[in-house]
Design a protein around this motif. Structure first.
Motif, mmCIF file in Angstrom:
data_model
loop_
_atom_site.group_PDB
_atom_site.id
_atom_site.type_symbol
_atom_site.label_atom_id
_atom_site.label_comp_id
_atom_site.label_asym_id
_atom_site.label_seq_id
_atom_site.Cartn_x
_atom_site.Cartn_y
_atom_site.Cartn_z
ATOM 1 N N GLY A 192 0.794 -1.218 0.000
ATOM 2 C CA GLY A 192 0.000 0.000 0.000
ATOM 3 C C GLY A 192 0.831 1.274 0.000
ATOM 4 O O GLY A 192 0.285 2.379 0.129
ATOM 5 N N ALA A 193 2.154 1.151 -0.170
ATOM 6 C CA ALA A 193 3.037 2.323 -0.118
ATOM 7 C C ALA A 193 2.681 3.362 -1.185
ATOM 8 O O ALA A 193 2.944 4.557 -1.003
ATOM 9 N N SER A 194 2.071 2.914 -2.276
ATOM 10 C CA SER A 194 1.779 3.870 -3.355
ATOM 11 C C SER A 194 0.776 4.942 -2.909
ATOM 12 O O SER A 194 0.668 5.980 -3.543
ATOM 13 N N ALA A 195 0.075 4.711 -1.802
ATOM 14 C CA ALA A 195 -0.870 5.717 -1.305
ATOM 15 C C ALA A 195 -0.164 6.945 -0.740
ATOM 16 O O ALA A 195 -0.741 8.027 -0.690
ATOM 17 N N TRP A 196 1.077 6.820 -0.305
ATOM 18 C CA TRP A 196 1.760 7.968 0.323
ATOM 19 C C TRP A 196 3.182 8.182 -0.173
ATOM 20 O O TRP A 196 3.710 9.275 -0.059
ATOM 21 N N PHE A 197 3.816 7.151 -0.740
ATOM 22 C CA PHE A 197 5.162 7.346 -1.281
ATOM 23 C C PHE A 197 5.046 7.789 -2.731
ATOM 24 O O PHE A 197 4.467 7.089 -3.555
ATOM 25 N N ARG A 198 5.598 8.963 -3.054
ATOM 26 C CA ARG A 198 5.406 9.502 -4.389
ATOM 27 C C ARG A 198 6.578 9.264 -5.333
ATOM 28 O O ARG A 198 6.421 8.774 -6.436
ATOM 29 N N ARG A 199 7.762 9.645 -4.912
ATOM 30 C CA ARG A 199 8.903 9.405 -5.784
ATOM 31 C C ARG A 199 10.206 9.500 -4.999
ATOM 32 O O ARG A 199 10.231 10.022 -3.884
ATOM 33 N N GLY A 200 11.260 8.959 -5.599
ATOM 34 C CA GLY A 200 12.563 8.998 -4.956
ATOM 35 C C GLY A 200 13.655 9.229 -5.981
ATOM 36 O O GLY A 200 13.496 8.890 -7.153
ATOM 37 N N TRP A 201 14.742 9.836 -5.516
ATOM 38 C CA TRP A 201 15.906 10.018 -6.374
ATOM 39 C C TRP A 201 17.097 9.314 -5.734
ATOM 40 O O TRP A 201 17.268 9.379 -4.513
ATOM 41 N N VAL A 202 17.899 8.690 -6.573
ATOM 42 C CA VAL A 202 19.206 8.236 -6.122
ATOM 43 C C VAL A 202 20.216 9.113 -6.856
ATOM 44 O O VAL A 202 20.552 8.867 -8.011
ATOM 45 N N THR A 203 20.612 10.178 -6.208
ATOM 46 C CA THR A 203 21.536 11.122 -6.847
ATOM 47 C C THR A 203 22.944 10.776 -6.400
ATOM 48 O O THR A 203 23.480 11.356 -5.475
ATOM 49 N N TYR A 204 23.507 9.796 -7.125
ATOM 50 C CA TYR A 204 24.791 9.245 -6.708
ATOM 51 C C TYR A 204 25.941 10.155 -7.132
ATOM 52 O O TYR A 204 26.931 10.253 -6.434
ATOM 53 N N SER A 205 25.777 10.822 -8.282
ATOM 54 C CA SER A 205 26.835 11.716 -8.764
ATOM 55 C C SER A 205 26.487 13.161 -8.404
ATOM 56 O O SER A 205 25.330 13.493 -8.134
ATOM 57 N N ASP A 206 27.503 14.029 -8.419
ATOM 58 C CA ASP A 206 27.267 15.448 -8.140
ATOM 59 C C ASP A 206 26.324 16.045 -9.204
ATOM 60 O O ASP A 206 25.438 16.839 -8.872
ATOM 61 N N GLU A 207 26.528 15.667 -10.472
ATOM 62 C CA GLU A 207 25.681 16.189 -11.548
ATOM 63 C C GLU A 207 24.213 15.857 -11.275
ATOM 64 O O GLU A 207 23.314 16.656 -11.533
ATOM 65 N N ALA A 208 23.973 14.628 -10.808
ATOM 66 C CA ALA A 208 22.591 14.230 -10.538
ATOM 67 C C ALA A 208 21.989 15.123 -9.455
ATOM 68 O O ALA A 208 20.830 15.534 -9.555
ATOM 69 N N LYS A 209 22.787 15.440 -8.441
ATOM 70 C CA LYS A 209 22.274 16.294 -7.363
ATOM 71 C C LYS A 209 21.894 17.667 -7.908
ATOM 72 O O LYS A 209 20.855 18.240 -7.574
ATOM 73 N N VAL A 210 22.752 18.202 -8.777
ATOM 74 C CA VAL A 210 22.500 19.525 -9.349
ATOM 75 C C VAL A 210 21.311 19.483 -10.309
ATOM 76 O O VAL A 210 20.367 20.272 -10.197
ATOM 77 N N GLU A 211 21.338 18.507 -11.239
ATOM 78 C CA GLU A 211 20.327 18.497 -12.294
ATOM 79 C C GLU A 211 18.950 18.046 -11.809
ATOM 80 O O GLU A 211 17.933 18.559 -12.244
ATOM 81 N N GLU A 212 18.931 17.077 -10.917
ATOM 82 C CA GLU A 212 17.627 16.531 -10.522
ATOM 83 C C GLU A 212 16.983 17.309 -9.385
ATOM 84 O O GLU A 212 15.768 17.426 -9.322
#
Lengths: 434, 434
Positions: free
Chosen positions: A312-332
């Motif tokens: 039932g997690a889809s009722a409250w969990f919306r999305r997640g990021w795995v920003t492993y690189s620095d670029e991902a942190k900046v861009e996402e």
């Protein structure tokens, strides 16, 4: 042979004394160290819940003589014997043959099992081979029970008030058969002799010996209960057990023990049930109608994965990021480049920006973020392995924390970071001291 | 009593036959299900490496009678007995007393152990209490070995060429004593009789029985090797063991068995080592200097988490999305709204668009995506629980697959989806049939 082995030497069971069980797990892989036997603990816990004491657990290899000897001895000693393993379709699985020989019987085909096996493969668009159909052969005189998760049926011999169950070793299959068949039958035959009750107390953020110092003295206070300390990278749980003939007496002992534990350990206690920390977070979010997003660096998706393990997690969990690189942190997540340059990716300003960025991008009530040095490499001046930064962004702003977890290993540090972050989130939600 | 229990019924050990061991673990917490016994598998693996076969493992509770009975029986059956657990300073630990009574001896104080116990507490700035000093009492006739990690010493009784070790149950303490003392002594007394070698073969995407049909007949071909099938939601592994007096003979038997397995199961075999599928993917990406991103729906971050469990993952894993909601898929990965409306979130067009979207947003060589119905709810017409869509986008375009995993449970379906997707990725990378 059958007459001989049902002549039991086990004493009769007066009321108030628990029936006793023995668990026999089978498989060479358990005796050469390539697989840890988790089935025994799982079944033992279920048996405890049923008021049954497991007096011994035995593991033998895929060897007919050894299997037969272990089963024979068990039947002579206790009222409930549960055998698990060695029922696969392959040649290295010998349990069924060993048991048929022990009882001096042949095998008979069970149409209901055959039908289930054919259905199992048909559902998956695969052909049923002759090897698969061997699963429908069951020793004569044994009851067969269709396996809801696989092809090897459960088997039962009931004689002179004693039960011998034979279950597959694949954990999911064993558990399904236990819960829908073995447990209810044991309750029917042996229920009501003794009551064993337990309670869980789950803590996080406090070590085992500190917890012991806090709640110690319980044994003197309530000598008929026992308290076990179970440390793990996700926190130390307490497991309280009370046993006796009368449920009300045990309940009241447990109540006073619980009051003591809650009073002493309140700040570290997140749950007085079996529910783990992700499950507790899930309850908080679904009960309150809130939504969540995650932004993970060092934990690499572990937090999102554990949260979405909860049905039932889809009722409250919306999305997640795995920003492993620095670029991902900046861009996402829109973290300013300069923040990373100035403070480094593992820093309070960056993790705080990850949380607010995730919250606003996902349009959720709360977002949590973590960045750390999981190891075994990656340490920097002033930031040793195990250095971890946490943030939680919500309607009232961002709170942050940093921790030194030590070089306890990559997997362990991921789990500890997860627990500390989820604990921070629950403290924010429950209005507790951070 | 001592005369009686050393009169062993175990046969003498000719060269080329492995010495046999029994492991006895002790503790109520292992028999009420609150703790999984991991010591047995750890010790069994070490024993296998020493050429010793563990014929049986037994777990008994903190009960003197049960401990004594298990030890007595073990000594009568095998040449090496290792007992672990029940040596703590608290009242619920009974092993030492049980063993002293079994041998009919008292305890004597061992000055070297007492000194070590005092040193242990002094180092931690704590006082040595009388309870702690009891650790220096060891049954007469037993050799005591100082514990480098704790206070309970290891103990050894050697008689008529047979070894009885008694070790603490705390895993770190047991392992330290095993590696510096138990292992070397066993090697000295029993080494060189037999060589046991093993090899791993890891497959995925094929069931245990189909794998058996493929590689079956190995036992007739090479009767001195044994092959174990180890199914899990992530694939079935094969564990090949060869045993004998001469290393070269075993190696050559294993070589021909390996050739047979590789020939028959090539298409499903991703590794002939202990490395698991995420580890294999990590090797492929780091060796080839490629980069990866993930877009997960039903697996909820599990794939990213398992990939980033591999040390050094930051060299090739760039970022991951957990797009649990439809909005997340649209906003984060640029999937056209209409695609979701027309085909549903769990569909080949959507998962294909997730993979290409992730690849282009992350600027990586490969991106993988998964969307499925993990259960226990969420089924739709034509899309039962367990229906899973996979995609892999790379320089040569996108490949997709769909699977029916069945209603095997949420956690299991997440793991199976992960394995199938990582297998699809490795097939693309290795140029294999999809």
């Amino acid at each position: 042979m059958i007459g001989e082995i049902t002549r039991s030497t086990a004493p009769p069971l007066p009321n108030g004394r628990a029936a006793r069980a023995r668990i026999i797990t089978i498989g060479d892989e358990l005796l050469n160290g390539i697989r840890v036997d988790t089935n025994t603990a799982w079944m033992a816990e279920r048996l405890t819940d049923l008021g049954i004491v497991t007096e011994q657990a035995v593991t033998v290899g895929d060897d007919e003589t050894a299997i037969a000897a272990a089963v024979r001895e068990a039947i002579e000693c206790v009222g409930i014997v549960i055998v698990s393993g060695g029922l696969g379709p392959t040649q290295d699985d010998r349990t069924k043959k060993a048991i048929a020989d022990l009882y001096g019987v042949g095998m008979t085909n069970r149409p209901e099992v055959e039908q289930a096996v054919r259905g199992f493969f048909a559902e998956r668009g695969r052909e049923t081979t002759p090897v698969n159909l061997d699963q429908a052969l069951v020793p004569e005189g044994f009851e067969a029970r269709v396996n809801p998760r696989g092809t090897a049926p459960g088997m039962l011999k009931e004689a002179e008030g004693r039960l011998l169950f034979v279950l597959p070793g694949v954990p999911g299959e064993m558990k399904a058969l236990f819960d829908e068949w073995v447990g209810p039958l044991i309750r029917e035959r042996f229920g009501g002799r003794v009551v064993i009750l337990h309670r869980w107390f789950r803590t996080t953020g406090i070590g085992e010996s500190d917890l012991f110092d806090l709640v110690g003295g319980l044994e003197e206070m309530a000598p008929t209960v026992s308290l076990a300390y179970l440390p793990s990278p996700e926190g130390t749980s307490l497991y309280l057990t009370g046993q006796g003939a009368h449920e009300e007496t045990i309940e009241s002992m447990l109540d006073s023990a619980e009051a003591h534990i809650v009073r002493r350990a309140r700040s570290w206690l997140y749950s007085t049930s079996e529910i783990d920390l992700p499950g507790h977070i899930a309850d908080l979010f679904s009960e309150r109608g809130l939504t969540l997003a995650t932004a993970e660096s060092c934990t690499g998706g572990l937090i999102a994965s554990r949260l979405t393990d909860v049905p039932g997690a889809s009722a409250w969990f919306r999305r997640g990021w795995v920003t492993y690189s620095d670029e991902a942190k900046v861009e996402e997540l829109g973290i300013p480049d300069e923040l990373i340059t100035e403070y480094g990716a593992v820093s309070i300003p960056v993790v705080s920006s990850m949380a607010t960025g995730a919250r606003s991008r996902a349009g959720v009530d709360y977002a949590i973020a973590v960045s750390g040095i999981a190891g075994p490499t990656g340490e920097r001046p002033g930031k040793p392995i195990g250095f971890t930064c946490l943030a939680c962004a919500g309607p009232d702003g961002v709170v942050t924390k940093e921790h030194l977890l030590g070089a306890g290993g990559r997997a362990r540090n991921k789990r500890r970071s997860m627990s500390l972050l989820l604990d921070l989130l629950r403290r924010v939600l429950e209005g507790l001291e951070l």
